[in-house]
Design an enzyme around this catalytic site. Structure first.
Site, PDB file in Angstrom:
ATOM      1  N   LYS A 199       0.843  -1.219   0.087  1.00  0.00           N
ATOM      2  CA  LYS A 199      -0.033   0.002   0.053  1.00  0.00           C
ATOM      3  C   LYS A 199       0.679   1.130   0.104  1.00  0.00           C
ATOM      4  CE  LYS A 199      -3.559  -2.763  -0.199  1.00  0.00           C
ATOM      5  NZ  LYS A 199      -4.537  -3.228   1.090  1.00  0.00           N
TER       6      LYS A 199
HETATM    7  C1  LIG Z   1      -5.353  -4.326   1.392  1.00  0.00           C
HETATM    8  C2  LIG Z   1      -6.636  -4.406   1.537  1.00  0.00           C
HETATM    9  C3  LIG Z   1      -7.674  -4.392   2.617  1.00  0.00           C
HETATM   10  C4  LIG Z   1      -7.161  -5.147   3.988  1.00  0.00           C
HETATM   11  O1  LIG Z   1      -5.882  -4.502   4.241  1.00  0.00           O
HETATM   12  P1  LIG Z   1      -4.945  -5.403   5.260  1.00  0.00           P
HETATM   13  O2  LIG Z   1      -4.090  -4.334   5.762  1.00  0.00           O
HETATM   14  O3  LIG Z   1      -4.035  -6.294   4.545  1.00  0.00           O
HETATM   15  O4  LIG Z   1      -5.823  -6.251   6.324  1.00  0.00           O
HETATM   16  C5  LIG Z   1      -8.934  -4.167   2.638  1.00  0.00           C
HETATM   17  N1  LIG Z   1      -9.334  -3.870   1.508  1.00  0.00           N
HETATM   18  C6  LIG Z   1      -8.712  -3.716   0.334  1.00  0.00           C
HETATM   19  C7  LIG Z   1      -9.527  -2.994  -1.039  1.00  0.00           C
HETATM   20  C8  LIG Z   1      -7.456  -3.845   0.318  1.00  0.00           C
HETATM   21  O5  LIG Z   1      -6.780  -3.665  -0.804  1.00  0.00           O
END
Ligand SMILES: *Cc1c(COP(=O)(O)O)cnc(C)c1O
Length: 386
Positions: free
Chosen positions: A184
């Protein structure tokens, strides 16, 4: 051809990030300490939100947001079909029912018109996802939410740093969730955050992330008190001071990271515009896209090979590709939970035809050019064969 395979995404950790974590390790607090509040305050300030609550994943952020909405047993929550399973799973965690809605064929974001068609008297919230970093139609979705007295939750796991009509994502929906997973915009290893303008919801989420206990250990330590009250069933969703040290250091780089992602995306868009057999995500004029992902959609009818073949050929060229996402209701767990199969044709068509190509801030222009070269070569190869 590339000598190594580029992943579709990866973290960017620099020496000062390492030093920040080392300093936290040498301090008095390695879990909930001063850096948690500092990280929350900095994220709140960055996105213009009144409150920010740190938790240990983006999934925990969704869980906390749905609990604080509040979503309870039997409540329906509208979720786009084209997302990571966590967006829907979190609805199930609180006893709600995810109702899948389709996405727009241009931006790949939740379609407000389809949301209206899925409303029932039991609908209590909408979870919208800023797909690939493109902000959702927040005005249209906000209007639906207001008209029906339901809560708008924005899963902005892809969209830290994005803006909608001049306002940062994080200060617009009732609750906005972020993820700090390594792929991210910024990372804490694992981590998440919820932002909201609602003080009561923020208070509930702070308690929810700490077993449903009213006070935090650091406050009790300062007060010399041992008594605490657990007033509801919560979870251990705490983000550590070590992780917040990394988050604070990474947050200083957010602008640079987003700008670099945008520059690579721009390079891709200029090079791939008009390549027969490929279409790209449309970008609305009034948004700042955070470019978490760069997605190409294959016109499969035009090719002699299927997507799997094309993906394998790209990988052989050193381009790591991925698919974001299969429609959530196609996962084995979701089959048989309601009959959503076939109900979101745009999401299904996209899910069958899209490929995510590498995009992360540490990529060089030469890396990006090698991705374009491989894409054009592979696409031409499969287009030309009878
Ligand atoms: C990455 C992601 C999540 C979850 O995040 P984590 O930190 O991996 O638990 C939720 N929704 C979307 C659309 C994502 O890309």
């Amino acid at each position: 051809m590339r000598s190594s395979v580029l992943p579709y995404g990866r973290q960017c950790i620099e020496e000062d990030d390492v030093s920040a974590v080392a300093a936290a390790l040498r301090s008095d607090w390695i879990t909930t300490g001063p850096r948690v509040g500092e990280f929350e305050a900095r994220v709140a300030e960055r996105v213009g939100a009144r409150h920010a609550v740190a938790v240990n994943s983006g999934t925990a952020a969704l869980h906390a947001a749905l609990d604080a909405a509040p979503i309870r047993l039997g409540d329906e929550v509208i979720v786009p079909a084209l997302t990571f399973a966590a967006s829907a799973n979190a609805v199930l965690y609180v006893g709600g029912t995810p109702v899948f809605a389709d996405v727009r064929p241009d931006t790949f974001n939740l379609d407000p018109a389809d949301v209206r068609r899925r409303l029932t008297p039991r609908t209590r919230a909408i979870v919208t996802v800023d797909y690939a970093g493109h902000p959702s139609d927040l005005d249209a979705l906000g209007a639906v939410a207001r008209e029906h007295g339901i809560v708008l939750i924005e899963d902005a796991a892809h969209a830290l740093g994005a803006e909608y009509r001049g306002r940062p994502v994080g200060a617009i929906a009732d609750l906005t969730t972020f993820s700090f997973h390594p792929v991210k915009a910024i990372t804490t290893g694992e981590g998440g955050m919820v932002t909201t303008g609602d003080a009561e919801r923020a208070r509930r989420m702070r308690r929810f992330r700490n077993h449903g206990i009213e006070t935090e250990a650091a406050d009790r330590f300062r007060a010399g008190a041992w008594h605490y009250d657990m007033v509801e069933l919560g979870f251990n969703y705490r983000l550590t001071d070590l992780q917040c040290a990394l988050g604070l250091s990474q947050l200083d780089k957010l602008e640079r990271f987003v700008a670099r992602r945008a520059a690579i995306a721009d390079r891709y868009r200029r090079a791939l515009h008009g390549v027969p057999g490929l279409t790209l995500q449309a970008v609305a004029a009034d948004v700042r896209h955070a470019w978490h992902l760069f997605v190409v959609v294959l016109t499969l009818e035009a090719f002699s090979g299927g997507r799997a073949e094309i993906a394998a050929a790209l990988r052989a060229e050193g381009v790591g590709v991925s698919v974001h996402y299969a429609p959530v209701y196609r996962h084995p767990f979701y089959r048989g939970r309601g009959d959503a199969e076939g109900s979101c044709p745009v999401a299904e068509r996209l899910a069958a035809a899209l490929l995510t190509v590498p995009l992360f801030p540490a990529m060089t222009d030469a890396d990006a050019d090698s991705v374009v070269e491989a894409l054009v070569k592979v696409v031409e190869h499969y287009r030309e064969r009878p």
